[in-house]
Scaffold this active site. Structure first.
Site, PDB file in Angstrom:
ATOM      1  N   ASP A  95      -2.125   7.875   3.220  1.00  0.00           N
ATOM      2  CA  ASP A  95      -1.710   9.178   3.751  1.00  0.00           C
ATOM      3  C   ASP A  95      -0.184   9.248   3.827  1.00  0.00           C
ATOM      4  O   ASP A  95       0.386   9.377   4.899  1.00  0.00           O
ATOM      5  CB  ASP A  95      -2.336   9.388   5.141  1.00  0.00           C
ATOM      6  CG  ASP A  95      -2.048   8.219   6.069  1.00  0.00           C
ATOM      7  OD1 ASP A  95      -1.347   7.261   5.652  1.00  0.00           O
ATOM      8  OD2 ASP A  95      -2.517   8.264   7.216  1.00  0.00           O
ATOM      9  N   GLU A  96       0.450   9.140   2.678  1.00  0.00           N
ATOM     10  CA  GLU A  96       1.900   9.133   2.660  1.00  0.00           C
ATOM     11  C   GLU A  96       2.377   9.826   1.382  1.00  0.00           C
ATOM     12  O   GLU A  96       2.633  11.006   1.393  1.00  0.00           O
ATOM     13  CB  GLU A  96       2.405   7.696   2.784  1.00  0.00           C
ATOM     14  CG  GLU A  96       3.850   7.665   3.229  1.00  0.00           C
ATOM     15  CD  GLU A  96       4.262   6.354   3.884  1.00  0.00           C
ATOM     16  OE1 GLU A  96       3.414   5.567   4.307  1.00  0.00           O
ATOM     17  OE2 GLU A  96       5.480   6.134   3.978  1.00  0.00           O
ATOM     18  N   ASP A 104      13.285   4.181  -2.198  1.00  0.00           N
ATOM     19  CA  ASP A 104      12.454   3.602  -3.253  1.00  0.00           C
ATOM     20  C   ASP A 104      12.984   3.998  -4.630  1.00  0.00           C
ATOM     21  O   ASP A 104      13.162   3.162  -5.508  1.00  0.00           O
ATOM     22  CB  ASP A 104      10.989   4.048  -3.091  1.00  0.00           C
ATOM     23  CG  ASP A 104      10.403   3.640  -1.740  1.00  0.00           C
ATOM     24  OD1 ASP A 104      11.090   3.804  -0.719  1.00  0.00           O
ATOM     25  OD2 ASP A 104       9.251   3.176  -1.702  1.00  0.00           O
ATOM     26  N   GLU A 145       3.426  -3.265  -2.722  1.00  0.00           N
ATOM     27  CA  GLU A 145       4.449  -2.917  -1.735  1.00  0.00           C
ATOM     28  C   GLU A 145       4.995  -4.172  -1.070  1.00  0.00           C
ATOM     29  O   GLU A 145       6.194  -4.287  -0.835  1.00  0.00           O
ATOM     30  CB  GLU A 145       3.825  -2.014  -0.664  1.00  0.00           C
ATOM     31  CG  GLU A 145       4.778  -1.662   0.461  1.00  0.00           C
ATOM     32  CD  GLU A 145       4.177  -0.637   1.413  1.00  0.00           C
ATOM     33  OE1 GLU A 145       2.945  -0.595   1.531  1.00  0.00           O
ATOM     34  OE2 GLU A 145       4.965   0.116   2.022  1.00  0.00           O
TER      35      GLU A 145
HETATM   36  C1  BGC Z   1       7.118   3.631   2.450  1.00  0.00           C
HETATM   37  C2  BGC Z   1       8.293   3.062   1.752  1.00  0.00           C
HETATM   38  C3  BGC Z   1       9.528   3.490   2.457  1.00  0.00           C
HETATM   39  C4  BGC Z   1       9.447   2.885   3.825  1.00  0.00           C
HETATM   40  C5  BGC Z   1      10.648   3.113   4.649  1.00  0.00           C
HETATM   41  C6  BGC Z   1       7.091   3.121   3.841  1.00  0.00           C
HETATM   42  O1  BGC Z   1       6.047   3.614   4.567  1.00  0.00           O
HETATM   43  O2  BGC Z   1       5.943   3.395   1.772  1.00  0.00           O
HETATM   44  O3  BGC Z   1       8.218   2.616   0.528  1.00  0.00           O
HETATM   45  O4  BGC Z   1      10.700   3.372   1.791  1.00  0.00           O
HETATM   46  O5  BGC Z   1       8.287   3.326   4.489  1.00  0.00           O
HETATM   47  O6  BGC Z   1      10.410   2.947   5.965  1.00  0.00           O
END
Ligand code: BGC
Length: 871
Positions: free
Chosen positions: A474-475, A482, A752
């Protein structure tokens, strides 16, 4: 034929061919409905090695009028000015280019490239139309269908539909789906900029009765968006189609069929649709023939009219999202009469297309996940995303694909009555922004090649209109940090100029008045530390470094011009926060996010001082901004920001580095920053930093000890300070954490976390555990530039640097990039103690080959092979 300027000679130099002509950053064949009235033109030339462009001519064919412009004395072929009068809205010109060398005549003309302008704001008469039903904005609402009949009065010479929506749409004309784009109109800060698409529908119209209709879905506009439950209705509560069909007749007359009060609406067979949660479709509610003429819509209701300021409607800069690949399952395991588990053999972003036969009311349900645990789908990493698609049969054979959702998955569980499963055929459709693939890499170590393949797949899965962090949970937000670290890799692998420059426009739109670049673009309110946004290093620096990376890869300086103010405001803000001591300290920072030393539940707890990261990035961005200013001819700015960068570097040295070059708080990322960002040019300090970096990497057993910030830099920093062997050992490590550890665990995308799957086979318990994140794949840039040895040495690859640095026991490597000037390639091989390097340089470029033994060779266009003793 009218010669607008100059004489026209005949085309006779058949040794020379002009490649497809590109208008702005639109792929050849896709410059229909563009926003630019004077689109710049680019082309590649294929010619014998010594040929050099001296001038060129452009032919513009507008209807029966043919204009030839030129010859223009110009040795370049990228982003050349539009030669004729500007394109009017809707106007089409077919462009051809030919070139002449220093010796010889003109080349044959290039193939014809149609270039057509879209609508100007004043041309829009369409208004948003949607369901008139009274809806509870806090509930799941059923999307609507909207339609109308219309008459085609005479023979059609051309028909275009200009279309966008509040929410997502699919358009149909006379029962046919219009276009191949999916998830349109994509995601942008809709209140300010809503993109529309232009489709040629000439062939779909028939004389007499016709019909047009749209399906709608919640998408980013009003669907649930953001983590921790997210929010609905971020851009509005309506779902509306905005479409303008323009029909041009042979007699020059024009009819316009635009969304207006004459349209009618009815509930769609899509019961509920969400990007995270999936789509439910009830075929019993289908309305057969709804987008064909003669359909009885008497039971439909007059649409509700919405509002949209036409000044906010914008033509796209890059390609839409499309299905780029269809894959069959690798295994399909029947776990019970009514349940099977599917393995696609690879992680991907997309959705299933289903074919099956079922009885009326039978339900087929597909749940998606990236991993299995104990043989079953493991969905905890999806957090609140339900990632479930449901189809309810009307009775009989069915073909279905959800329309307004996508999932990140490798595995799926399908449940349905046994008879339905017996007939099931499944195909996964891979979805991403349909950019041209430009870059490849392979080498003699299959694991390293697989790592690179995984980077490519993670790029695909995360270039879904917006450069996202991940495609599954959910993002799926446009996290700025990134893409900031990944852009040098991305611009090599794919033609990203259109897509990323579009997103950068949105970055500038979402930037706060004080210059703060948000953590993610577009911004969605999430509260906590993310919204309202506050400035954070490495993330906010996307406002400066990413425009530069896109410019450097493409040669398009217009991007720099457009982003200048945004970039400057970011650096000014940070310089202000740093204050007179020139060190940015004390603010909230993500720092070296996801350093493996940080515990799963505390990804902020990196080894490297976040204040060092912050100031190092200020130095980096100030320096880049000075370079941008130079390109734009802003000499005073260049001088000012160069001085700022110098002062910040000096302040960092004074505060963090000992006179010999040691960091008080040592870390790999700290030293990588010192070297890769050029924080010192004192040879003693540099040598110490390199030595200490090497020592730290060795002490860590050549396992990774860097997060988002250090990972893209550490191998380059080792290479630059004479520890190439150490860089290769870091690359070759297979124990966790390392780049190859996931490969040994069968990963097909970049994870990730270094240990998204822990060595004991369990999924990392952290709250963020994606198996498809490109950031840590930024090492691919080093694979390209150092292992294979290919990089742009001037914007747009006008100059190329080949500098292969074999090591790590590799016996060969190769990489290729289809640059704006044409194919650039390098391939090296070690045989019997000799390194031989074959290079290809396109017409229009020059290159320099730097062999590992110190030999430097200047190269012109063409293929060449050079050798030296292998070290
Ligand atoms: C994301 C990232 C992001 C990071 C920063 C994460 O939840 O998936 O890739 O840059 O939060 O806090």
């Amino acid at each position: 034929m009218t010669a607008a300027t100059g004489p026209t000679a005949s085309s006779d130099d058949t040794r020379v061919a002009v490649g497809p002509v590109r208008a702005e950053n639109h792929a050849p064949g896709e410059a229909v409905g563009i926003g630019e009235e004077r689109p710049r033109l680019s082309w590649a030339v294929l010619a014998p090695p010594r040929w050099r462009q001296q001038d060129y001519e452009v032919e513009l064919r507008r209807g029966d009028d043919v204009e030839v412009h030129g010859p223009f004395a110009d040795t370049d072929s990228l982003y050349r000015p539009w030669p004729g009068r500007p394109l009017l809205p809707r106007e089409r010109a077919v462009v051809r280019v030919r070139v002449r060398g220093v010796d010889g005549g003109f080349s044959p003309w290039s193939g014809p490239e149609p270039v057509e302008r879209g609508l100007a704001a004043a041309d829009w008469v369409a208004v948003p139309v949607g369901s008139p039903a009274d809806e509870d904005p806090d509930s799941d609402r059923r999307p609507a269908l909207v339609r109308r009949d219309f008459t085609v009065r005479a023979e059609v010479v051309a028909a275009r539909v200009y279309v966008t929506s509040h929410g997502l749409h699919e358009l149909e004309v006379n029962g046919y789906r219009v276009g191949t784009d999916v998830l349109s109109p994509g995601w942008s800060p809709y209140a300010t900029r809503l993109r529309y698409l232009t489709h040629d529908v000439t062939d779909l119209l028939v004389p007499g009765a016709n019909a047009i209709g749209g399906l709608l879905g919640d998408g980013w506009y009003r669907g649930r968006l953001g983590f921790r439950g997210g929010h609905r209705n971020l851009y509005g509560t309506d779902l509306s189609l905005i479409a303008q069909l323009e029909i041009e007749y042979a007699d020059g007359e024009r009819d316009v069929v635009a969304t207006d009060a004459a349209w009618r609406a009815a509930p769609s067979p899509i019961v509920v649709s969400g990007l995270y949660d999936g789509e439910t479709y009830d075929a019993r509610d289908e309305r057969p023939g709804w987008s064909r003429s003669g359909f009885d819509d008497a039971g439909w209701l007059p649409v509700a009219l919405g509002h949209r300021d036409p000044a906010t409607l914008a033509a796209p800069d890059g390609p839409p999202v499309r299905c780029t690949e269809e894959c069959a399952p690798v295994t399909l395991e029947r776990r019970a009469p009514d349940r099977l588990v599917v393995d696609m053999g690879r992680n991907l972003a997309g959705r299933f297309a289903v074919r099956a036969t079922g009885g009326a009311g039978d339900v087929l349900r597909i749940r998606h996940a990236e991993v299995l645990q104990d043989g079953e789908l493991y969905t905890r990493p999806l957090r609140t995303a339900r990632a479930t698609d449901v189809y309810v049969f009307a009775g009989g054979p069915a073909t279905w694909e959800p329309r307004f959702t996508y999932h990140g998955f490798r595995y799926a569980e399908v449940t349905a009555p046994p008879g339905v499963l017996d007939t099931l055929e499944l195909r996964a459709h891979v979805l991403h922004s349909d950019m041209d693939r430009t870059g490849t890499f392979a080498c003699s170590d299959p694991d390293v090649t697989t790592l690179h393949d995984n980077v490519v797949r993670s790029m695909q899965g995360n270039f879904v209109d917006v450069p996202t962090d991940c495609p599954q949970r959910d993002e799926r937000l446009g996290w700025t940090g990134d893409i900031q670290v990944f852009a040098p890799t991305a611009t090599f692998l794919y033609e990203t100029t259109g897509m990323l420059s579009s997103w950068l426009r949105d970055l500038a739109i979402e930037q706060l008045d004080d210059g703060t670049v948000p953590w993610f673009v577009p911004v969605v309110p999430t509260g906590e530390r993310w919204t309202p946004p506050r400035p954070g290093a490495a993330w906010g620096d996307a406002g400066v470094l990413t425009p530069w990376d896109v410019f450097h890869a493409s040669g398009d300086s217009e991007i720099l011009r457009r982003q200048w103010d945004s970039a400057r405001r970011w650096v000014d803000l940070v310089a202000d926060r740093a204050g007179p001591d020139r060190l940015w300290t004390g603010d909230f920072q993500l720092g070296d996010w996801l350093d493996p030393a940080a515990p799963p539940d505390d990804p902020f707890a990196a080894t490297t001082d976040p204040d060092l990261v912050a100031s190092a990035y200020l130095a980096r961005s100030a320096g880049r901004l000075a370079e941008i200013a130079t390109v734009l001819g802003r000499e005073d700015d260049a001088t000012g920001y160069r001085a700022l960068a110098r002062e910040v570097r000096a302040a960092v040295r004074d505060r963090y580095l000992s006179p010999e070059g040691r960091l008080a708080q040592e870390s790999q990322t700290g030293y990588a920053l010192v070297v890769a960002f050029g924080l010192t040019d004192d040879p003693v300090q540099l040598a110490t930093a390199g030595r200490r970096l090497r020592a730290l990497v060795e002490e860590a057993g050549h396992r990774i000890a860097t997060g988002f910030v250090g990972t893209p830099l550490v191998t380059a920093a080792l290479t630059a300070t004479g520890s190439l062997d150490t860089a290769y050992r870091l690359l070759g490590q297979t124990e966790c954490p390392s780049w190859l550890y996931p490969v040994t665990r069968g990963a097909t995308t970049v994870w990730e976390r270094w240990d998204s799957l822990c060595p004991d086979g369990t999924v990392n318990p952290g709250e963020m555990t994606s198996f498809n994140h490109y950031a840590l794949g930024a090492v691919a840039h080093w694979l390209h530039t150092t292992v294979a040895g290919i990089e742009a040495a001037a914007p747009g690859w006008r100059a190329v640097r080949f500098a292969p640095r074999p090591g790590g026991g590799l016996s060969w490597a190769r990489a290729e990039h289809r640059s704006p000037y044409g194919r650039v390639a390098v391939a090296w091989r070690i045989e019997e103690g000799t390194l031989s390097v074959t290079t290809v340089v396109p017409t229009g470029s020059t290159a320099r080959l730097e062999l590992p033994d110190g030999t430097v060779v200047e190269l012109g266009p063409g293929q060449a092979t050079h050798t030296c003793p292998a070290a």
